[in-house]
Design an enzyme around this catalytic site. Structure first.
Site, PDB file in Angstrom:
ATOM      1  N   SER A   1     -43.886 -30.438  45.211  1.00  0.00           N
ATOM      2  CA  SER A   1     -43.250 -30.954  46.425  1.00  0.00           C
ATOM      3  C   SER A   1     -41.767 -30.640  46.517  1.00  0.00           C
ATOM      4  O   SER A   1     -41.154 -30.891  47.551  1.00  0.00           O
ATOM      5  CB  SER A   1     -43.455 -32.470  46.520  1.00  0.00           C
TER       6      SER A   1
ATOM      7  N   GLU B   1       0.783  -1.229   0.000  1.00  0.00           N
ATOM      8  CA  GLU B   1       0.000   0.000   0.000  1.00  0.00           C
ATOM      9  C   GLU B   1       0.819   1.286   0.000  1.00  0.00           C
ATOM     10  O   GLU B   1       0.363   2.296  -0.537  1.00  0.00           O
ATOM     11  CB  GLU B   1      -0.935  -0.001   1.226  1.00  0.00           C
TER      12      GLU B   1
END
Length: 722
Positions: free
Chosen positions: A337, A67
């Site tokens: 229960s 680049e």
């Protein structure tokens, strides 16, 4: 001269933000407890920022070669590149950028504008020059590498390194760096999977450029081969669609409660380590899927919550199969229960021991429900049973009567202390939110039905509550987040476990555990190799003949697991053979398989072998007495048959493997879970309008208690089956 003045004025008036002040949304990663195995990635962009020294020099050079080879020497712009691009644009040639790395950074991070216009390029030019004058090349390159898009949803070089090679940026080779460098100009066009020829051609040019700059030796270039790249997969961002998605949601909710914002959670680059153990989670999901194979999963719903009693850490969490759907681990349902251990704990606090005796006759009426007798399953009767035996046999008349004797409000206080439930519901459906917990939503009253599971709780509450018994009376709230760090590794939050609060006398917790130690075997759900475990089943009815909710909750000193099964709308729950589901059935099978799997290979832990609290300060009944034998009469071989004043009781259930599957289950025996109407009459919306759901939870789509509905005027009675 005028042009010079103009340029000077524009330059002086151009404001350049500091690279450090420009924040890019970063991916937040959620991990399992090992801190390395990913559970989810959150955010709009897959990005993790790193410092420049965390990017290998080889990768840096590869990107500079592709680049901007003069990056460290240029003034932030390339005059020849700009002139070339301008001429091409003016003459109708191809659109060109002529951009340096500094200009690319300005375009992507500051201007966030890629339009090829003179005004944008003019602005970019002055920003690039001023940025280059005010900040170091290293600062600019670091921010550029964290900004650039590499394709496949990866923003920044760290995410790209992970996406393409499954390595951190610090470990990238020159060859791997060159692959990424090629992608910068056109990620879609040069993806090595879709365009291998083009990608490899440009890859070679990048390496040649590195050789030309002295960043790579000719010998290394000659030996270079194109590195293997991971297959292309769709970016996986956001809450996972599977069961682990609900874990992520719970972790995020926990962090929001600590002040974290969604901006931080979804864009702050956080690393969130959960408490959930990957192996335990896989075992939980597998237990549900294995047991439920062939069952009606269009109707049946399941939840499993496992907690470490020593810390409060959630080790496994299954709230449902849909990671963005209803979380049944946070769903309010009657516990049946499985709430009885809290009643026993209240009695123990009052000096009523597990050896104290109470009337457990098959059917009894009480002053607070004179018209509706409380019944035991299958007509089981024990007019003088110890509380330990009544717990094992799940006698409703015993524990309803004990709750009435102690006072329902006192039992409620015990449950709140053990579970950490608040005074009022803070989440859930409109039926519950804002109403008093463990109470009638309409009147806020509490009666003795609390002792046999009349008022709603959540699976996570039961996991915490039973963990309180397991830890000797110390309550530790369940938590999902073990550690949070930022993208640079700074620790923001750490939770290695909680000291907890002693909410119950250790002797009380000891004796509750002692009373629960035989329930699993009695319910035909013992753990492998005789491992000791305390547990309790629970079942709740939708009518006198059907069940709507079923539970199995149990623990060792190091692990508690709560399993619930039901439906979205209190519908009858039946298995694939059409038989009623009880707590010891499918939920018990899930619980048993999970516990055996997680605890396999771990040391066997002892449970209390004797109770600590003696005596009975309450309203006990006499122990059955056996009369002395009569004097023998007649011949020497004749003796009188002894008689006893003890009442006749039904024998414990004897399972028969009637379906030939080798496992006693619902098809094989009727559970010792009573059919008793306990669901209060709720005032809710009409049956055609589901209540509004709170975030992360869901109540029943059709509220019970409406006219003609379950538990409502003209509707069927809703029993509780222990």
């Amino acid at each position: 001269m005028l042009l010079g003045v103009f340029i000077g004025v524009v330059y002086a008036s151009t404001e350049v933000p500091s690279p450090d002040s420009i924040t890019n949304a970063q991916t937040t990663v959620v991990y399992y407890a090992d801190g390395t195995t990913e559970m989810a990635r959150l955010g709009d962009e897959n990005r993790t920022n790193v410092r420049l020294d965390q990017v290998s020099e080889a990768a840096q050079n590869a990107i500079l070669a592709a680049e901007n080879r003069d990056f460290y020497n240029d003034p932030g712009i390339s005059a020849t590149g700009i002139a070339r691009a301008a001429w091409s644009n003016l003459t109708g040639g191809s659109t060109q950028g002529g951009s340096t790395i500094t200009q690319q950074y300005v375009k992507n991070a500051i201007l966030q504008n890629s339009e090829q216009t003179f005004s944008r390029k003019f602005q970019e030019l002055f920003l690039a020059i001023k940025l280059d004058n005010n900040y170091s090349k290293e600062q600019i390159l670091e921010n550029y590498l964290n900004t650039i898009y590499f394709g496949r949803g990866a923003y920044g070089i760290e995410s790209a390194a992970n996406t393409y090679f499954d390595v951190p940026a610090s470990e990238l080779t020159a060859q791997q760096g060159a692959v990424l460098a090629v992608l910068i100009r056109s990620p879609g066009a040069y993806d090595p999977e879709t365009n291998p020829e083009g990608a490899q051609d440009r890859w070679g040019l990048v390496l040649d450029g590195m050789v030309g700059e002295g960043w790579l030796s000719a010998e290394e270039r000659a030996l270079s081969v194109y590195p293997p790249v991971l297959p292309k997969v769709a970016p996986s961002m956001g809450i996972p669609s599977g069961p682990e998605g609900l874990i992520v949601s719970r972790a995020l909710a926990e962090l929001r409660g600590k002040g974290y914002t969604d901006d931080q959670l979804y864009g702050g680059g956080l690393k969130i380590v959960t408490t959930v153990d990957q192996r335990s989670q896989e075992l939980a999901v597998n237990a549900v899927n294995t047991v439920m194979e062939g069952e009606n999963q269009e109707v049946l719903r399941e939840a499993l919550v496992a907690v470490d009693p020593r810390t409060g850490a959630v080790k496994a969490y299954y709230g449902g199969p849909n990671g963005t759907g209803t979380d049944y681990g946070m769903n309010q349902r009657q516990p049946g229960s499985s709430v009885k251990p809290y009643v026993l704990a209240t009695a123990l606090e009052e000096g009523i021991s597990v050896t104290a005796r109470r009337d457990g006759s098959a059917s009894k009426t009480f002053p607070d429900r004179p018209d509706k007798p409380v019944r035991n399953s299958g007509g089981a009767s024990c007019p003088s049973c110890t509380l330990e035996e009544a717990m094992k046999r799940s006698l409703n008349t015993t524990y309803y009567g004990l709750t009435y004797e102690l006072g329902a409000e006192k039992v409620r206080e015990t449950i709140l202390a053990a579970t950490g439930l608040p005074e009022t519901w803070e989440s859930g459906s409109d039926l519950f939110r804002g109403n008093r917990t463990l109470a009638d939503p309409q009147t806020a009253g509490v009666d003795a039905g609390l002792g046999i599971g009349q008022y709603d709780m959540r699976p996570i509450d039961q996991a915490v509550g039973f963990s309180t018994f397991a830890s000797g009376g110390i309550r530790r709230d369940a938590y999902f987040v073990a550690k949070v760090t930022d993208s640079e590794g700074t620790v923001l939050l750490e939770n290695a476990g909680q000291a907890g609060e002693q909410v119950m006398d250790a002797r009380v917790a000891n004796d509750v555990t002692y009373a629960l130690r035989d329930v699993a075997s009695y319910s035909k759900r013992p753990l492998d190799d005789g491992r000791e475990v305390a547990s309790k089943t629970g079942t709740v009815g939708s009518s006198d003949e059907e069940n709507a909710d079923a539970w199995m909750v149990g623990y060792t000193p190091s692990l508690t697991a709560a399993v619930w099964m039901g439906t979205d709308a209190y519908e009858p729950i039946r298995n694939a053979q059409g038989r009623i589901i009880y707590g010891s059935g499918l939920p018990g099978a899930i619980w048993q398989q999970f516990m055996d799997g997680v605890l396999e290979g771990t040391p066997k832990e002892k449970l209390p072998s004797s109770p600590s609290i003696k005596g009975d300060t309450g309203e006990g009944v006499p122990e059955p007495t056996q009369e002395a034998p009569a004097e023998p009469t007649g011949t020497a071989t004749e003796t009188a048959t002894p008689t006893t004043s003890a009442p006749t009781t039904t024998a414990p259930r004897q399972p028969v493997d009637s379906d030939g599957d080798g496992v006693p289950d619902e098809q094989d025996y009727a559970p010792n879970d009573p059919n008793v109407s306990t669901r209060p009459t709720y005032t809710g919306p009409s049956t055609s309008t589901p209540p509004t759901q709170g975030p992360g939870t869901q109540g029943p789509p059709v509220a019970p208690g409406v006219p003609g509905g379950p538990g409502g005027p003209g509707g069927p009675v809703l029993p509780e089956n222990g």
